[in-house]
Design a protein around this motif. Structure first.
Motif, short mmCIF file in Angstrom:
data_model
loop_
_atom_site.label_atom_id
_atom_site.label_comp_id
_atom_site.label_asym_id
_atom_site.label_seq_id
_atom_site.Cartn_x
_atom_site.Cartn_y
_atom_site.Cartn_z
N GLN C 25 57.78 50.25 53.08
CA GLN C 25 57.20 49.58 51.91
C GLN C 25 57.96 49.81 50.60
N ARG C 30 62.54 47.97 45.51
CA ARG C 30 61.44 48.07 44.57
C ARG C 30 61.88 48.89 43.38
N VAL C 31 61.98 48.25 42.25
CA VAL C 31 62.44 48.98 41.09
C VAL C 31 61.32 49.84 40.53
N ASP C 32 60.15 49.22 40.39
CA ASP C 32 59.04 50.02 39.88
C ASP C 32 58.07 50.29 41.03
N ARG C 34 54.77 51.56 42.75
CA ARG C 34 53.39 51.90 42.45
C ARG C 34 52.55 51.63 43.69
N GLU C 36 49.63 49.94 45.65
CA GLU C 36 48.84 48.73 45.50
C GLU C 36 48.69 48.13 46.88
N ASP C 37 47.86 47.10 46.94
CA ASP C 37 47.72 46.51 48.25
C ASP C 37 48.63 45.30 48.35
N THR C 38 49.13 45.07 49.54
CA THR C 38 50.08 44.00 49.74
C THR C 38 49.54 43.05 50.79
N ALA C 39 50.16 41.88 50.86
CA ALA C 39 49.77 40.91 51.87
C ALA C 39 51.03 40.47 52.59
N MET C 40 50.86 40.13 53.87
CA MET C 40 52.02 39.64 54.61
C MET C 40 52.39 38.25 54.10
N VAL C 41 53.71 37.99 53.98
CA VAL C 41 54.14 36.67 53.53
C VAL C 41 53.73 35.61 54.55
N VAL C 130 53.13 43.74 30.87
CA VAL C 130 53.64 42.94 31.98
C VAL C 130 52.50 42.61 32.93
N GLY C 131 52.47 41.37 33.38
CA GLY C 131 51.55 41.03 34.44
C GLY C 131 50.16 40.65 34.01
#
Ligand code: HEM
Ligand code: FES
Lengths: 243, 185, 286
Positions: C25, C30-32, C34, C36-41, C130-131
């Protein structure tokens, strides 16, 4: 209703032909879903996983993706138009008329190309707005913002070069007015104008120049810059999100 | 700065040489790019380039007016000095005073629209932002145009009128002066 | 020779290299980092993309079937239609052309605008906000304020310019004052009594450099520098804006200007590029 018998399906996916094409099973497991994305040249622009909030339509409005989609649609419809269009003073206008009257589906293709071009100008602009207001240009994405601005300019020029091609009054005078603006550049304005038009006023040479830029030069440049843009999105850590 | 420094030895001296090489490479690349650019664009009117063909359409060169002096004077007489239009050359021939003629480029000096002759108003009237030009001398009578219509040089030989329609070398003026017009004998 | 570090290949397998296949993961890209939760593309993102593409294809097809692309008469260099307009997305620039020196409007201002746009992330270098949309509640208020401020100023400027350039010879009706007859002119419409021949002609006679210097260069440059500065000062004063926040104000001002001038150029300019109210623009002459 149209169930494929399990044994037939098994035979197919186990065949050496199928397995030479797809190197993974049906994407219903995490492993196969990942493989499906990154063993596919078209999908591998994506990472395998994205952060959940990046999926939220209210966040991205999908505008970047739709700009790209419109670019593809324009390429497709544009190539089809090229089969009938000749970029010369004598033929251009008549060819467009023919597209509308004697080519089957010609009119609708022309319409789709035209409206998609206008649409892309809008979606790219909206995309820029969303990127700004979500602060997505901030480090580490500074450079991608620069690339993006470039894409915006390229999109406008692509649209503008296409505007001349029907060679009607609208086209001629819009481009006369538009290129005259460039001619106002201090000192070298006249020179740039001549290079752009290939003649002293908008003429058949200008039509040919704009045509070549519109169908080859600028789409190639746009394609390269988009490749950089997409690459950078991934390298900068995917879609931005709250810290 | 680039010569090896006698007081330094080994790596330090070599580094300078590297700088020289680096400068050389950079210079070569820049020169190459300049040549590449020059090949395409040429350099002004001095040097032709790929995108600057030596011959384009008729407009821009010397163009026959399509009428000889005698017929032209007759035309002016019959039409109360209305201008004579040459379409491929994009100019009008006007009649500023007796026995003088002048070829004017029909491109508005404001933003470049084509200025038509307006017979009803007896003057040139640009449709774009309403600049008005005088019938006889093409000086500005109203509107945003910054200067009178530009003048193309005329040469007359044996009654035939030739107009040099190159807009990059035409005469830009602030007012009318008989010198700008060509005498017909 | 430097000591060899890291895992060593088994004897006899030294040449068997394989590129990364699965990366964990929080990988190199990944620059930053953290949590978090992710989802499959596949399927989550691809489904969204597929639906969006289908909707757009369908929509494009329907629009293409319903609305024909314009095609006028064959081009004729002898005849300029009135008014002559650039494509709509350049009408903001064409609008600028009506108010200032052509080099300024057509080249210098756009170039500066694009360079300034590109420079945004190098000026606002913080990573705050950001975001999330608009950074904060304050940011939202600043956006609304900047829009209102820009629209008000721009309409004022455009109208004032049109009024000042009107003259006895060519008074301006805006499409609504065609019933007004001022003394000293035979045509209906307004002009400023202290500039009977129009401001441009007056400037030509009375100002150094004529109409091409102060009215066409100095005043527009001043206006384009003055109002952005005022905007920034205002939001700093009212909201104690930080850099991100005044950047929001400036960017909002920019896109509002961009869109508003596009609108003015498209919907409010009629014959002779005169200014009209949008609901009363005379049809173009062929
Ligand atoms: C041809 C035009 C363009 C295409 C096809 C394009 C495509 C995309 C796509 C597909 C994304 C993924 C996120 C999303 O859909 O919002 C994206 C992100 C991004 N774009 Fe563009 N874009 C274009 C123009 C621009 C412009 C004009 C800008 C700004 C000036 C820009 C700046 C960015 C930035 C900074 C990101 C990263 C955003 C984030 O991480 O949230 N792009 N672009
Ligand atoms: S172009 Fe002729 S008045 Fe503006």
């Amino acid at each position: 209703m149209l169930d494929i018998p399990a044994n037939v399906w098994q035979r197919v996916v186990k065949s050496s032909l199928w397995r030479s094409i797809f190197r993974h099973g049906y994407p219903d497991s995490r492993k196969n879903q990942s493989l499906a994305v990154f063993t596919n040249v078209f999908l591998h622009l994506h990472p395998v996983k994205v952060r959940r909030h990046a999926l939220a339509i209210p966040y991205t409005w999908c505008m970047g993706g739709l700009s790209f989609f419109l670019f593809l649609a324009l390429t497709l419809t544009g190539v089809l138009l090229m089969f009938y269009y000749r970029p010369t003073e004598n033929f251009a206008y008549q060819d467009i008329k023919d597209l509308e009257t004697v080519v089957v589906f010609g009119q609708i293709l022309r319409n789709m190309h035209r409206w998609a071009a206008h649409g892309m100008v809008i979606t790219v602009f909206l995309h820029m707005i969303r990127v700004f207001y979500t602060g997505s240009y901030k480090p580490p994405r500074e450079f991608n913002w620069v690339i993006g601005t470039l894409l915006w300019v390229i999109t406008l020029i692509l649209s503008f070069t296409g505007y001349l091609l029907p060679w009607d009054q609208l086209a001629l005078w819009a481009v006369t007015v538009g290129t005259n603006m460039v001619g106002a550049t201090p000192m070298i304005g006249g020179e740039i104008l001549y290079l752009l038009r290939g003649s002293l006023e908008v003429s058949g040479n200008t039509l040919l120049r704009f045509y070549v830029l519109h169908v080859v030069g600028l789409p190639l440049i746009a394609g390269f810059v988009m490749a950089i843009h997409f690459w950078r999105i991934r390298k900068d850590g995917g879609i931005s999100g709250p810290l | 700065m680039i010569r090896p420094d006698p007081h330094r030895e080994g790596v330090a001296a070599r580094l300078r040489r590297r700088q020289l090489l680096r400068l050389g490479v950079l210079g070569t690349v820049l020169l190459f790019l300049a040549e590449f650019g020059g090949f395409f664009t040429g350099l002004g009117t001095l040097l032709p380039g790929f995108f600057r063909p030596l011959k384009t359409e008729a407009f821009g060169g010397k163009i026959d007016a399509g009428i000889n002096v005698a017929d032209l004077m007759q035309f002016f007489k019959n039409n109360n000095d209305a201008p004579y239009l040459n379409t491929p050359g994009r100019f009008f021939i006007i009649h500023p005073e007796a026995n003088r003629i002048m070829a004017i480029y029909r491109k508005c000096t404001h933003l470049g629209c084509t200025v038509p002759w307006n017979a009803g108003e007896d003057q040139f009237h640009c449709p774009c932002h309403g600049s008005l030009y005088d019938k006889h001398t093409a000086v500005v009578k109203g509107g945003p145009a910054p200067r009178p219509l530009d003048v193309f040089p005329i040469t007359i030989q044996g009654g035939a009128i030739t107009v040099d329609t190159n807009p990059t070398t035409d005469l830009q003026r602030t007012h009318y002066d008989p010198q700008q017009a060509t005498a017909v004998s | 020779m430097a000591p060899i570090r890291g895992p060593q290949p088994l004897p006899g397998q030294e040449r068997r290299l394989r590129l990364l296949a699965f990366v964990k993961q929080d990988s190199v890209v990944r620059v930053d980092k953290r949590i978090e939760d992710t989802a499959m593309v596949w399927p989550h993102l691809l489904v969204i993309e597929f639906i969006a593409a289908m909707l757009f294809t369908g929509g494009l097809f329907v629009i293409g079937a319903l609305v024909n692309a314009p095609l006028q008469d064959v081009s004729n260099p002898d005849h300029t239609p009135n008014p002559s307009k650039a494509p709509w997305y350049f009408l903001n620039l064409q609008e600028l052309l009506l108010h200032m020196n052509p080099a300024l409007a057509g080249v210098i201002v756009p170039t500066i605008a694009i360079v300034a746009l590109m420079a945004i992330p190098y000026v606002d270098t913080s990573r705050m906000g950001v975001g999330t949309y608009f950074h904060s509640r304050k940011g939202r208020q600043i956006v609304v304020f900047s829009i209102v401020f820009t629209i008000a100023i721009l309409y004022l400027l455009v109208t004032a310019d049109a009024l000042m350039k009107a003259s006895q010879l060519a008074p301006i009706t805006f499409g609504v004052f065609s019933g007004v007859h001022l003394p000293g002119t035979t045509k209906p419409g307004l002009y400023l009594p202290f500039f009977p021949q129009g401001y441009a002609a007056w400037a030509d006679l009375h100002l150094p450099g004529g109409k091409s210097f102060i009215p066409d260069m100095i005043i527009p440059t001043g206006v384009m520098l003055f109002f952005p500065v005022v905007l920034v000062l205002l939001v700093k004063r009212i909201w104690h804006a930080d850099r991100r926040e005044w950047m929001i104000a400036l960017f909002t001002g920019f896109i509002t200007t961009y869109l508003l001038l596009t609108f003015v150029g498209t919907a409010m300019r009629g014959q002779g590029m005169d200014l009209f109210v949008p609901w009363n623009v005379p049809p173009p002459l062929p």
